[in-house]
Write an enzyme that holds these catalytic residues in place. Structure first.
Site, PDB file in Angstrom:
ATOM      1  N   ASP A  86       0.806  -1.226   0.000  1.00  0.00           N
ATOM      2  CA  ASP A  86       0.000   0.000   0.000  1.00  0.00           C
ATOM      3  C   ASP A  86       0.838   1.274   0.000  1.00  0.00           C
ATOM      4  OD1 ASP A  86      -2.191  -1.697   0.152  1.00  0.00           O
ATOM      5  OD2 ASP A  86      -2.199  -1.651   2.340  1.00  0.00           O
ATOM      6  N   GLU A  87       1.967   1.229  -0.655  1.00  0.00           N
ATOM      7  CA  GLU A  87       2.864   2.387  -0.686  1.00  0.00           C
ATOM      8  C   GLU A  87       2.393   3.454  -1.668  1.00  0.00           C
ATOM      9  OE1 GLU A  87       3.813  -0.759  -1.189  1.00  0.00           O
ATOM     10  OE2 GLU A  87       5.345  -1.315   0.276  1.00  0.00           O
ATOM     11  N   GLY A 141       0.025   1.735  -7.233  1.00  0.00           N
ATOM     12  CA  GLY A 141      -0.950   1.884  -8.317  1.00  0.00           C
ATOM     13  C   GLY A 141      -0.886   3.266  -8.945  1.00  0.00           C
ATOM     14  N   LYS A 142      -0.872   4.280  -8.096  1.00  0.00           N
ATOM     15  CA  LYS A 142      -0.826   5.658  -8.600  1.00  0.00           C
ATOM     16  C   LYS A 142       0.443   5.892  -9.434  1.00  0.00           C
ATOM     17  CE  LYS A 142       0.568  10.124  -7.456  1.00  0.00           C
ATOM     18  NZ  LYS A 142       0.441  11.441  -6.867  1.00  0.00           N
ATOM     19  N   ASN A 165      -5.256 -10.202  -3.806  1.00  0.00           N
ATOM     20  CA  ASN A 165      -4.999  -9.594  -2.487  1.00  0.00           C
ATOM     21  C   ASN A 165      -4.539  -8.142  -2.675  1.00  0.00           C
ATOM     22  OD1 ASN A 165      -2.670 -10.603  -3.689  1.00  0.00           O
ATOM     23  ND2 ASN A 165      -1.722 -11.313  -1.805  1.00  0.00           N
ATOM     24  N   GLY A 216      -4.542  -4.292  -3.817  1.00  0.00           N
ATOM     25  CA  GLY A 216      -5.556  -3.252  -4.039  1.00  0.00           C
ATOM     26  C   GLY A 216      -4.797  -2.003  -4.429  1.00  0.00           C
ATOM     27  N   HIS A 217      -4.788  -1.680  -5.693  1.00  0.00           N
ATOM     28  CA  HIS A 217      -3.996  -0.553  -6.206  1.00  0.00           C
ATOM     29  C   HIS A 217      -4.944   0.571  -6.617  1.00  0.00           C
ATOM     30  CE1 HIS A 217      -0.431  -3.447  -7.191  1.00  0.00           C
ATOM     31  NE2 HIS A 217      -0.751  -3.405  -5.924  1.00  0.00           N
ATOM     32  N   GLN A 240       1.936  -6.098  -3.261  1.00  0.00           N
ATOM     33  CA  GLN A 240       2.357  -6.237  -1.860  1.00  0.00           C
ATOM     34  C   GLN A 240       3.642  -5.401  -1.659  1.00  0.00           C
ATOM     35  OE1 GLN A 240       1.388  -9.532  -3.514  1.00  0.00           O
ATOM     36  NE2 GLN A 240      -0.528  -8.604  -2.954  1.00  0.00           N
ATOM     37  N   THR A 271      -9.606  -4.845   1.636  1.00  0.00           N
ATOM     38  CA  THR A 271     -10.478  -5.355   2.698  1.00  0.00           C
ATOM     39  C   THR A 271     -11.139  -4.259   3.521  1.00  0.00           C
ATOM     40  OG1 THR A 271      -8.599  -5.440   4.206  1.00  0.00           O
ATOM     41  CG2 THR A 271      -9.075  -7.452   2.973  1.00  0.00           C
ATOM     42  N   ARG A 328      -9.887  -2.782   5.955  1.00  0.00           N
ATOM     43  CA  ARG A 328      -9.408  -2.812   7.347  1.00  0.00           C
ATOM     44  C   ARG A 328      -8.570  -1.563   7.656  1.00  0.00           C
ATOM     45  NH1 ARG A 328      -6.120  -8.296   7.544  1.00  0.00           N
ATOM     46  NH2 ARG A 328      -5.723  -7.684   5.399  1.00  0.00           N
ATOM     47  N   LYS A 337       3.001  10.170  -0.414  1.00  0.00           N
ATOM     48  CA  LYS A 337       2.191  10.646   0.707  1.00  0.00           C
ATOM     49  C   LYS A 337       2.932  11.651   1.601  1.00  0.00           C
ATOM     50  CE  LYS A 337      -1.407   8.066   1.649  1.00  0.00           C
ATOM     51  NZ  LYS A 337      -2.414   7.014   1.905  1.00  0.00           N
TER      52      LYS A 337
HETATM   53  P1  GDP Z   1      -0.834   0.368  -3.493  1.00  0.00           P
HETATM   54  O1  GDP Z   1      -1.420  -0.913  -3.032  1.00  0.00           O
HETATM   55  O2  GDP Z   1       0.638   0.435  -3.248  1.00  0.00           O
HETATM   56  O3  GDP Z   1      -1.182   0.715  -4.906  1.00  0.00           O
HETATM   57  O4  GDP Z   1      -1.480   1.510  -2.568  1.00  0.00           O
HETATM   58  P2  GDP Z   1      -3.027   1.625  -2.137  1.00  0.00           P
HETATM   59  O5  GDP Z   1      -3.807   2.075  -3.297  1.00  0.00           O
HETATM   60  O6  GDP Z   1      -3.458   0.405  -1.427  1.00  0.00           O
HETATM   61  O7  GDP Z   1      -2.925   2.742  -1.011  1.00  0.00           O
HETATM   62  C1  GDP Z   1      -2.373   3.992  -1.263  1.00  0.00           C
HETATM   63  C2  GDP Z   1      -3.423   5.056  -0.924  1.00  0.00           C
HETATM   64  O8  GDP Z   1      -2.797   6.331  -0.874  1.00  0.00           O
HETATM   65  C3  GDP Z   1      -4.496   5.195  -1.996  1.00  0.00           C
HETATM   66  O9  GDP Z   1      -5.687   5.584  -1.368  1.00  0.00           O
HETATM   67  C4  GDP Z   1      -3.971   6.302  -2.888  1.00  0.00           C
HETATM   68  O10 GDP Z   1      -5.009   7.013  -3.558  1.00  0.00           O
HETATM   69  C5  GDP Z   1      -3.315   7.196  -1.886  1.00  0.00           C
HETATM   70  N1  GDP Z   1      -2.146   7.952  -2.358  1.00  0.00           N
HETATM   71  C6  GDP Z   1      -1.165   7.573  -3.209  1.00  0.00           C
HETATM   72  N2  GDP Z   1      -0.199   8.523  -3.280  1.00  0.00           N
HETATM   73  C7  GDP Z   1      -0.594   9.520  -2.444  1.00  0.00           C
HETATM   74  C8  GDP Z   1      -0.001  10.765  -2.045  1.00  0.00           C
HETATM   75  O11 GDP Z   1       1.073  11.135  -2.447  1.00  0.00           O
HETATM   76  N3  GDP Z   1      -0.707  11.509  -1.145  1.00  0.00           N
HETATM   77  C9  GDP Z   1      -1.913  11.126  -0.634  1.00  0.00           C
HETATM   78  N4  GDP Z   1      -2.509  11.923   0.229  1.00  0.00           N
HETATM   79  N5  GDP Z   1      -2.493   9.967  -0.992  1.00  0.00           N
HETATM   80  C10 GDP Z   1      -1.829   9.165  -1.866  1.00  0.00           C
HETATM   81  P1  IMO Z   2      -0.944  -4.173  -2.265  1.00  0.00           P
HETATM   82  O1  IMO Z   2      -0.481  -4.727  -3.593  1.00  0.00           O
HETATM   83  C1  IMO Z   2      -0.979  -4.606   2.074  1.00  0.00           C
HETATM   84  C2  IMO Z   2      -1.004  -8.684   3.661  1.00  0.00           C
HETATM   85  C3  IMO Z   2      -2.244  -9.097   4.421  1.00  0.00           C
HETATM   86  C4  IMO Z   2      -1.628 -10.051   5.424  1.00  0.00           C
HETATM   87  C5  IMO Z   2      -0.544 -10.752   4.618  1.00  0.00           C
HETATM   88  C6  IMO Z   2      -0.969 -12.106   4.048  1.00  0.00           C
HETATM   89  O2  IMO Z   2      -2.219  -3.460  -2.306  1.00  0.00           O
HETATM   90  O3  IMO Z   2       0.175  -3.428  -1.613  1.00  0.00           O
HETATM   91  P2  IMO Z   2      -2.548 -12.745   1.987  1.00  0.00           P
HETATM   92  O4  IMO Z   2      -3.986 -12.473   1.746  1.00  0.00           O
HETATM   93  O5  IMO Z   2      -1.634 -12.233   0.936  1.00  0.00           O
HETATM   94  O6  IMO Z   2      -2.272 -14.190   2.304  1.00  0.00           O
HETATM   95  O7  IMO Z   2      -2.222 -11.956   3.370  1.00  0.00           O
HETATM   96  O8  IMO Z   2      -0.229  -9.867   3.547  1.00  0.00           O
HETATM   97  N1  IMO Z   2      -1.245  -8.170   2.288  1.00  0.00           N
HETATM   98  C7  IMO Z   2      -1.187  -6.883   1.961  1.00  0.00           C
HETATM   99  N2  IMO Z   2      -1.000  -5.783   2.729  1.00  0.00           N
HETATM  100  N3  IMO Z   2      -1.115  -4.483   0.737  1.00  0.00           N
HETATM  101  C8  IMO Z   2      -1.266  -5.575  -0.052  1.00  0.00           C
HETATM  102  O9  IMO Z   2      -1.246  -5.506  -1.401  1.00  0.00           O
HETATM  103  C9  IMO Z   2      -1.364  -6.837   0.563  1.00  0.00           C
HETATM  104  N4  IMO Z   2      -1.548  -8.094   0.101  1.00  0.00           N
HETATM  105  C10 IMO Z   2      -1.461  -8.890   1.162  1.00  0.00           C
HETATM  106  O10 IMO Z   2      -2.854  -7.995   5.034  1.00  0.00           O
HETATM  107  O11 IMO Z   2      -0.984  -9.326   6.447  1.00  0.00           O
HETATM  108 MG    MG Z   3      -2.920  -1.604  -1.772  1.00  0.00          MG
END
Ligand code: GDP
Ligand code: IMO
Ligand code: MG
Length: 420
Positions: free
Chosen positions: A14-15, A18-19, A39, A41-42, A223, A300, A302, A330
């Protein structure tokens, strides 16, 4: 030859991958997922419209970029179909744009069931409950149903029967739950395959064609490094190799390894699910990060655990991925903080320990503190004109980790980026 790029998460996921993939896709001919499954979510904001992608590569919003899912990905056909239909209902067609390896191992609903039953028992990992672990187990145990097995009815029936029997035994005898009916499983699988069959092909050949014709490929990690099954915080990890070095296996295109590697890191740290997290905050600062960063799981929902940036972990991640540059996301979330901390070491009973220590769960962080910049970075478009405090924070990250920052992200939208 244009240089290809592997983009990986350097923390616990979740870094903001995706963006960043979405933005960089403008410059690439193809975008390829190489590990993980739904699993992931981008999140992408396209002209203020929010999309969350789970299996479909984040290059899907550009007409010129073709999208690939390599055989390292564990594939749920139900989730794939759902995602394709959702995108199509919002005007984004995958026809002629998406190709998936026919050698992918399939994740079946029975895998999700097993994942859920296990998570409801003791020793939960806090998985996404999508079935990722059991499906990767089957791949390694050589009992997976591969996408191409759906091309041969007799073979499919044989393999699926053994698999359903194998899991029904566990469902009945270990979990005391309702077993699956084989005929229903078979029919459902055939139905969903029939709707998705047109997307399957040979991804290795396609990537090779693009590359040999001078095209460049963006490999999208899912991940994060600390969730890698070998090098992460085992057993609190996912079940795939998330490192950049797994791209050759996962894409099926060996020359993918000769790419640059961009590591994406938040300006702080988050984690979803259980496991060690040395810089986790249980105070107002943690709550403030969660609130300002909207830190809820994209898959999820969470709440994500929040803490300061862990440079020890980031340095470990930089080495493991052989990062060639860093993207810090961020940054805007820290705009209002009076002071900002980064972790530069860990201690247990006054002794310093490395990231790889088996005592990581007991680690007390050693912090360095920075003055906050206390203003919005929204209008800032030039790296060198960032506030002095922001530049000190960023320079310290570079120095400690030993990798240059090439871009920072200061908002969720596509263009909220400041390039170096
Ligand atoms: P990913 O799984 O690495 O693609 O990241 P996620 O989408 O799960 O979570 C990143 C969250 O931060 C998303 O809600 C994005 O819209 C948001 N996001 C990404 N870059 C930035 C940023 O530079 N600033 C802020 N405020 N939000 C961001
Ligand atoms: P993105 O690509 C954050 C975490 C779960 C759990 C562990 C194992 O969006 O960054 P799993 O369902 O893979 O067996 O769960 O890994 N996890 C993630 N945490 N971002 C993800 O993907 C994740 N995919 C799995 O929360 O701790
Ligand atoms: Mg994510």
């Amino acid at each position: 030859m244009k240089k290809s790029l592997i983009l990986v998460g350097t923390q616990w996921g979740d870094e903001g991958k995706g963006k960043i993939v979405d933005y960089f896709s403008q410059k690439f001919d193809a975008v390829c997922r190489f590990q993980g499954g739904h699993n992931a979510g981008h999140t992408i904001y396209k002209e203020d419209e929010k999309f969350v992608l789970h299996l479909i590569p984040s290059g899907v919003f550009y007409d010129h970029a073709s999208c690939y899912i390599g055989q390292g990905v564990i594939l749920s056909l139900e989730s794939l179909l759902d995602e394709i239909e959702q995108l199509e209902s919002r005007g984004i067609s995958l026809e002629g744009k998406l190709r998936i390896s026919r050698y992918c191992s399939l994740l079946l609903p029975i895998h999700a069931k097993i994942d859920q039953l296990r998570e409801d028992n003791k020793n939960a990992i806090g998985t996404t409950r999508r079935g990722i672990g059991p499906a990767y187990e089957d791949k390694t145990a050589r009992r997976s149903i591969k996408a191409f097995d759906l091309e041969d009815n007799d073979l499919l029936e044989d393999k699926l029967k053994s698999l359903v029997d194998y899991y029904n035994f566990q469902i009945k005898n270990i979990h005391n739950a309702e077993p699956y009916d084989f005929e229903t499983v078979l029919k459902d699988l055939k139905d969903v395959y029939q709707k998705t069959a047109k997307y399957f092909g040979d991804v290795t050949d396609s990537l090779e064609d693009i590359y040999e014709n001078g095209g460049n490929i963006l490999y999208e990690g899912a991940q994060g490094t600390m969730l890698d099954v070998d090098y992460g915080t085992y057993p609190y990890v996912t079940s795939s190799n998330t490192l950049a070095t797994s791209v050759g296996i996962g894409s099926g295109f060996p020359k993918s390894i000769y790419s640059d590697v961009l590591g994406v890191a938040k300006a702080y740290t988050t984690r979803v699910g259980a496991g060690p997290f040395p810089t986790e905050l249980f105070c107002d600062d943690g709550e403030k990060i969660a609130k300002l960063g909207h830190e809820f799981g994209a898959t999820t929902g969470r709440p994500r655990r929040c803490g300061w940036l862990d440079l020890v972990a980031l340095k470990y991640s930089a080495k493991l991925n052989n990062l060639t540059s860093l993207c810090i996301t961020k940054l805007d979330v820290l705009d209002e903080f009076e002071s900002i901390k980064v972790c530069i070491g860990y201690k247990v009973d006054d002794e310093e320990i490395p990231f790889k220590s088996r005592l990581l769960h007991k680690a007390e962080p050693i912090y360095k503190e920075f003055a906050g910049w206390k203003k919005s970075l929204n209008d800032c478009t030039n790296y060198d004109s960032l506030p002095t405090e922001t530049l000190s924070f960023l320079s310290f990250i570079e120095e400690f980790v030993g990798v240059d920052i090439s871009v920072v992200s200061n908002g969720p939208n596509r263009d909220d980026l400041i390039h170096r």
